[in-house]
Design a protein around this motif. Structure first.
Motif, PDB file in Angstrom:
ATOM      1  N   SER A 178       1.832  11.727  40.445  1.00 40.82           N
ATOM      2  CA  SER A 178       2.106  10.999  41.681  1.00 40.82           C
ATOM      3  C   SER A 178       3.317  11.604  42.386  1.00 40.82           C
ATOM      4  N   PRO A 179       3.082  12.357  43.467  1.00 42.82           N
ATOM      5  CA  PRO A 179       4.207  12.910  44.215  1.00 42.82           C
ATOM      6  C   PRO A 179       4.720  11.944  45.274  1.00 42.82           C
ATOM      7  N   TRP A 195       9.073   6.439  27.675  1.00 44.28           N
ATOM      8  CA  TRP A 195       9.728   6.446  28.984  1.00 44.28           C
ATOM      9  C   TRP A 195      10.639   7.664  29.076  1.00 44.28           C
ATOM     10  N   LYS A 196      10.383   8.510  30.049  1.00 51.37           N
ATOM     11  CA  LYS A 196      11.240   9.664  30.307  1.00 51.37           C
ATOM     12  C   LYS A 196      11.573   9.678  31.796  1.00 51.37           C
ATOM     13  N   GLU A 202       6.714   9.405  32.915  1.00 52.46           N
ATOM     14  CA  GLU A 202       7.660  10.516  32.942  1.00 52.46           C
ATOM     15  C   GLU A 202       7.902  10.966  34.384  1.00 52.46           C
ATOM     16  N   VAL A 203       9.153  11.185  34.709  1.00 50.83           N
ATOM     17  CA  VAL A 203       9.498  11.810  35.986  1.00 50.83           C
ATOM     18  C   VAL A 203       9.738  13.282  35.709  1.00 50.83           C
ATOM     19  N   LEU A 204       8.896  14.140  36.278  1.00 50.99           N
ATOM     20  CA  LEU A 204       9.022  15.575  36.043  1.00 50.99           C
ATOM     21  C   LEU A 204      10.218  16.144  36.791  1.00 50.99           C
ATOM     22  N   TYR A 205      10.439  15.644  38.014  1.00 54.26           N
ATOM     23  CA  TYR A 205      11.635  15.976  38.766  1.00 54.26           C
ATOM     24  C   TYR A 205      11.741  15.037  39.956  1.00 54.26           C
ATOM     25  N   HIS A 243      12.283   6.956  45.630  1.00 58.87           N
ATOM     26  CA  HIS A 243      11.092   7.783  45.423  1.00 58.87           C
ATOM     27  C   HIS A 243      10.697   7.835  43.949  1.00 58.87           C
ATOM     28  N   ILE A 244      11.684   7.918  43.054  1.00 61.05           N
ATOM     29  CA  ILE A 244      11.399   7.955  41.619  1.00 61.05           C
ATOM     30  C   ILE A 244      10.679   6.687  41.187  1.00 61.05           C
TER      31      ILE A 244
END
Length: 197
Positions: A96-97, A117-118, A152-155, A161-162
């Motif tokens: 999901s961007p 959770w990351k 997970e948030v990749l970046y 937004h996160i």
């Protein structure tokens, strides 16, 4: 109709939640926490699961009970609507961007709750909502809905937004997982013949 309805009343919160897995993503959400309302609305809209969630909580104390209990009740309603899970796809995942942020959510409606959770936030609040409660919301819904859930948030940099990318990713993964696969003929998607326990 695959629907669930839960009423949960304690000394800390009074909650009514209804869900329809075969809906169109309509929502009627009021928790008393504006940003949490916005996230549950995003979940409904992007999962196509209709959600009605009404919470009267002890916000004069803090937001913890309202956040936790709303997720627990919503998870129970989802579990109720899924029944024995006959015919469902069971697994779902989504990237999901949202602008500079990319989140990944993968889940299994296994009936065996597990949570990974990351993700992290660099500010204490989004609106008036304590960001430390976001992880707790996902953990709580995984527990009562019986979901193996990896978030997970990749970046990403922007905290709004996160958070929103995580909720939309969860929604899109759930949309896939709850869908009925006509080739399964209503069978429970497990070689054991049942899910959970």
């Amino acid at each position: 109709m695959r629907t669930g309805r839960i009423e949960r009343k304690t000394a800390e919160t009074d909650i009514l939640v209804e869900v329809n897995l075969d809906g169109t993503g309509t929502y009627d959400v009021s928790t008393g926490i504006g940003f949490l309302d916005h996230m549950v609305e995003q979940f409904a809209k992007h999962s196509l699961i209709d959600v009605m969630l009404k919470v009267n909580g002890d916000l004069h104390v803090d937001q913890h009970h309202t956040t936790e209990d709303s997720a627990l009740a919503l998870g129970r309603a989802l579990s109720q609507a899924l029944g024995d899970k006959g015919g469902i796809a069971r697994y779902g995942s989504a990237h999901s961007p949202m602008d500079e942020t990319l989140a990944r959510v993968a889940l299994d409606l296994s009936g065996r709750p597990y949570f990974v959770w990351k993700a992290a936030f660099t500010q204490a609040k989004l609106g008036e909502w304590d960001t430390e409660l976001i992880e707790h919301w996902f953990h709580s819904i995984a527990q009562t809905a019986g979901i193996t859930l990896h978030c997970e948030v990749l970046y990403g940099q922007n905290n709004h937004h996160i958070c929103e990318a995580l909720y939309k990713g969860f929604a899109r993964a759930m949309r896939i997982a709850v869908e009925i696969d006509p080739r399964k003929g209503g069978a429970v998607p497990s070689t054991k013949g049942q899910l959970g326990g």
